[in-house]
Design a protein around this motif. Structure first.
Motif, mmCIF file in Angstrom:
data_model
loop_
_atom_site.group_PDB
_atom_site.id
_atom_site.type_symbol
_atom_site.label_atom_id
_atom_site.label_comp_id
_atom_site.label_asym_id
_atom_site.label_seq_id
_atom_site.Cartn_x
_atom_site.Cartn_y
_atom_site.Cartn_z
ATOM 1 N N TYR A 33 0.839 -1.203 0.000
ATOM 2 C CA TYR A 33 0.000 0.000 0.000
ATOM 3 C C TYR A 33 0.878 1.259 0.000
ATOM 4 C CZ TYR A 33 -3.772 -3.247 1.022
ATOM 5 O OH TYR A 33 -4.663 -4.277 0.954
ATOM 6 N N ALA A 34 1.991 1.211 0.712
ATOM 7 C CA ALA A 34 2.936 2.337 0.701
ATOM 8 C C ALA A 34 3.555 2.470 -0.693
ATOM 9 C CB ALA A 34 4.020 2.128 1.759
ATOM 10 N N LEU A 35 3.786 1.345 -1.346
ATOM 11 C CA LEU A 35 4.321 1.380 -2.714
ATOM 12 C C LEU A 35 3.320 2.051 -3.650
ATOM 13 C CD1 LEU A 35 6.427 0.598 -4.846
ATOM 14 C CD2 LEU A 35 5.354 -1.672 -4.946
ATOM 15 N N ALA A 36 2.051 1.692 -3.535
ATOM 16 C CA ALA A 36 1.020 2.320 -4.368
ATOM 17 C C ALA A 36 0.968 3.822 -4.110
ATOM 18 C CB ALA A 36 -0.338 1.673 -4.095
ATOM 19 N N GLU A 37 1.027 4.194 -2.853
ATOM 20 C CA GLU A 37 1.005 5.623 -2.500
ATOM 21 C C GLU A 37 2.215 6.352 -3.084
ATOM 22 O OE1 GLU A 37 1.026 8.475 1.471
ATOM 23 O OE2 GLU A 37 0.463 6.371 1.690
ATOM 24 N N LEU A 38 3.386 5.722 -2.998
ATOM 25 C CA LEU A 38 4.605 6.319 -3.548
ATOM 26 C C LEU A 38 4.456 6.628 -5.030
ATOM 27 C CD1 LEU A 38 7.669 7.031 -3.079
ATOM 28 C CD2 LEU A 38 8.151 4.689 -3.825
ATOM 29 N N TYR A 39 3.765 5.756 -5.756
ATOM 30 C CA TYR A 39 3.590 5.935 -7.194
ATOM 31 C C TYR A 39 2.295 6.661 -7.561
ATOM 32 C CZ TYR A 39 7.775 3.422 -8.424
ATOM 33 O OH TYR A 39 9.090 3.064 -8.575
ATOM 34 N N GLY A 40 1.604 7.184 -6.549
ATOM 35 C CA GLY A 40 0.399 7.961 -6.818
ATOM 36 C C GLY A 40 -0.781 7.128 -7.277
ATOM 37 N N ILE A 41 -0.810 5.867 -6.894
ATOM 38 C CA ILE A 41 -1.908 4.981 -7.283
ATOM 39 C C ILE A 41 -2.858 4.852 -6.091
ATOM 40 C CG2 ILE A 41 -2.552 2.679 -8.092
ATOM 41 C CD1 ILE A 41 -0.778 4.147 -10.111
ATOM 42 N N GLU A 42 -4.079 5.313 -6.251
ATOM 43 C CA GLU A 42 -5.071 5.197 -5.188
ATOM 44 C C GLU A 42 -5.578 3.761 -5.122
ATOM 45 O OE1 GLU A 42 -9.252 7.276 -3.725
ATOM 46 O OE2 GLU A 42 -8.381 7.847 -5.652
ATOM 47 N N VAL A 43 -5.826 3.284 -3.919
ATOM 48 C CA VAL A 43 -6.364 1.938 -3.717
ATOM 49 C C VAL A 43 -7.757 2.063 -3.107
ATOM 50 C CG1 VAL A 43 -6.078 -0.280 -2.546
ATOM 51 C CG2 VAL A 43 -4.055 0.956 -3.380
ATOM 52 N N LEU A 44 -8.731 1.487 -3.796
ATOM 53 C CA LEU A 44 -10.096 1.424 -3.287
ATOM 54 C C LEU A 44 -10.430 -0.037 -3.048
ATOM 55 C CD1 LEU A 44 -12.053 3.721 -5.805
ATOM 56 C CD2 LEU A 44 -11.055 4.371 -3.622
ATOM 57 N N ASP A 45 -11.173 -0.308 -1.989
ATOM 58 C CA ASP A 45 -11.628 -1.686 -1.846
ATOM 59 C C ASP A 45 -13.092 -1.762 -2.265
ATOM 60 O OD1 ASP A 45 -13.386 -1.391 0.426
ATOM 61 O OD2 ASP A 45 -11.637 -1.423 1.733
ATOM 62 N N THR A 46 -13.582 -2.978 -2.396
ATOM 63 C CA THR A 46 -14.924 -3.175 -2.934
ATOM 64 C C THR A 46 -16.031 -2.703 -2.001
ATOM 65 O OG1 THR A 46 -14.708 -5.488 -2.224
ATOM 66 C CG2 THR A 46 -14.402 -5.036 -4.566
ATOM 67 N N SER A 47 -15.689 -2.213 -0.817
ATOM 68 C CA SER A 47 -16.714 -1.638 0.059
ATOM 69 C C SER A 47 -16.912 -0.149 -0.223
ATOM 70 C CB SER A 47 -16.332 -1.846 1.529
ATOM 71 O OG SER A 47 -15.207 -1.051 1.870
ATOM 72 N N HIS A 48 -16.130 0.410 -1.146
ATOM 73 C CA HIS A 48 -16.222 1.846 -1.431
ATOM 74 C C HIS A 48 -17.594 2.182 -2.015
ATOM 75 C CE1 HIS A 48 -15.274 5.833 -2.958
ATOM 76 N NE2 HIS A 48 -14.201 5.806 -2.174
ATOM 77 N N PRO A 76 -7.097 11.613 -17.878
ATOM 78 C CA PRO A 76 -6.277 11.377 -19.068
ATOM 79 C C PRO A 76 -5.072 10.477 -18.807
ATOM 80 C CG PRO A 76 -5.746 13.526 -18.180
ATOM 81 C CD PRO A 76 -6.844 12.952 -17.314
ATOM 82 N N SER A 77 -4.617 10.416 -17.570
ATOM 83 C CA SER A 77 -3.503 9.519 -17.262
ATOM 84 C C SER A 77 -3.649 9.075 -15.816
ATOM 85 C CB SER A 77 -2.153 10.211 -17.474
ATOM 86 O OG SER A 77 -2.028 11.294 -16.581
ATOM 87 N N GLY A 78 -2.973 8.015 -15.495
ATOM 88 C CA GLY A 78 -3.038 7.515 -14.127
ATOM 89 C C GLY A 78 -3.823 6.220 -14.036
ATOM 90 N N ALA A 79 -3.952 5.753 -12.818
ATOM 91 C CA ALA A 79 -4.646 4.491 -12.578
ATOM 92 C C ALA A 79 -5.030 4.406 -11.115
ATOM 93 C CB ALA A 79 -3.740 3.320 -12.948
ATOM 94 N N LEU A 80 -5.930 3.486 -10.821
ATOM 95 C CA LEU A 80 -6.244 3.149 -9.446
ATOM 96 C C LEU A 80 -6.386 1.642 -9.353
ATOM 97 C CD1 LEU A 80 -9.479 2.337 -8.850
ATOM 98 C CD2 LEU A 80 -9.780 4.742 -9.316
ATOM 99 N N ILE A 81 -6.286 1.143 -8.140
ATOM 100 C CA ILE A 81 -6.426 -0.288 -7.901
ATOM 101 C C ILE A 81 -7.693 -0.511 -7.103
ATOM 102 C CG2 ILE A 81 -5.470 -2.319 -6.720
ATOM 103 C CD1 ILE A 81 -2.669 -1.087 -7.194
ATOM 104 N N ILE A 82 -8.484 -1.483 -7.536
ATOM 105 C CA ILE A 82 -9.644 -1.915 -6.761
ATOM 106 C C ILE A 82 -9.316 -3.303 -6.231
ATOM 107 C CG2 ILE A 82 -12.100 -2.496 -6.796
ATOM 108 C CD1 ILE A 82 -12.386 -0.521 -9.129
ATOM 109 N N GLU A 83 -9.487 -3.496 -4.915
ATOM 110 C CA GLU A 83 -9.201 -4.796 -4.299
ATOM 111 C C GLU A 83 -10.450 -5.335 -3.618
ATOM 112 O OE1 GLU A 83 -6.715 -4.879 -0.819
ATOM 113 O OE2 GLU A 83 -7.317 -2.867 -0.255
#
Length: 196
Positions: A33-48, A76-83
């Motif tokens: 999760y710290a790695l995702a934050e370092l790269y500017g990738i937001e993490v959402l879980d399926t309860s969002h 236009p650019s970027g990504a997020l992770i859904i877990e």
């Protein structure tokens, strides 16, 4: 299927760079999760609350085994992770590491296809690379070898690195950690016997 030539070496190099960026030693557990934050990738879980309730119910109640996580492109650019929030925390850590491996390897999003379960279906070689790199991120080769020299069980490796027992067993096997340790001990015993 096998990894392209030199990929494991590349995965080790990327892992060392990433761990250095995070200030995490090779034998310390890595926080994906710290790695995702370092790269500017937001993490959402399926309860969002922004996710469609019907889809959430499908992937968390009816068929939780078919969805662990996904890297979703943003415009236009970027990504997020859904877990998947109903999975065990250790599996979730592996999921985030896997999705971050796609980011680190700069895998193209391309056309997203789905399989019969409604899950992403991508090229097997891309998934294999992400799996290998995520395993290296969570339990680096050098750390697995050190654990083998310390005679750690797979359970001890799993506990220390906060991964599943299955992941720990796989990393200890794929890195050849215990074979390396056994050969070294054998050489030392032979050298000791020869000098006695």
């Amino acid at each position: 299927m096998s990894l392209r030539r030199g990929f494991r070496k590349l995965a080790r190099e990327i892992t060392l760079e990433v761990r250095d960026e995070l200030g995490v030693g090779v034998f310390a557990p890595l926080d994906p999760y710290a790695l995702a934050e370092l790269y500017g990738i937001e993490v959402l879980d399926t309860s969002h609350p922004c996710l469609p309730p019907e889809s959430v119910r499908h992937f968390t109640e009816k068929r939780p085994h078919v969805f662990s996580g996904a890297l979703v492109p943003l415009r236009p650019s970027g990504a997020l992770i859904i877990e998947n929030h109903v999975h065990h925390p250790r599996r979730r850590r592996a999921t985030i590491a896997h999705e971050m491996a796609h980011v680190l390897l700069e895998h193209p999003f391309g056309l997203t296809l789905t399989d019969a379960d409604g899950c992403r279906a991508v090229a097997p070689e891309i998934e294999e690379e992400a799996t290998e790199l995520s395993g290296e991120l969570l339990v680096p080769t050098d750390a697995a070898r050190l654990a083998a020299f310390r005679r750690w069980s797979d359970q001890a490796v799993a506990t220390h690195f906060r991964v599943s027992l299955r992941m720990a067993r796989w990393r200890m096997n794929v890195t050849g950690a215990r074979r390396v340790a056994a050969r070294t001990w054998g050489k030392r015993l032979r050298a000791h016997a020869a000098s006695a």
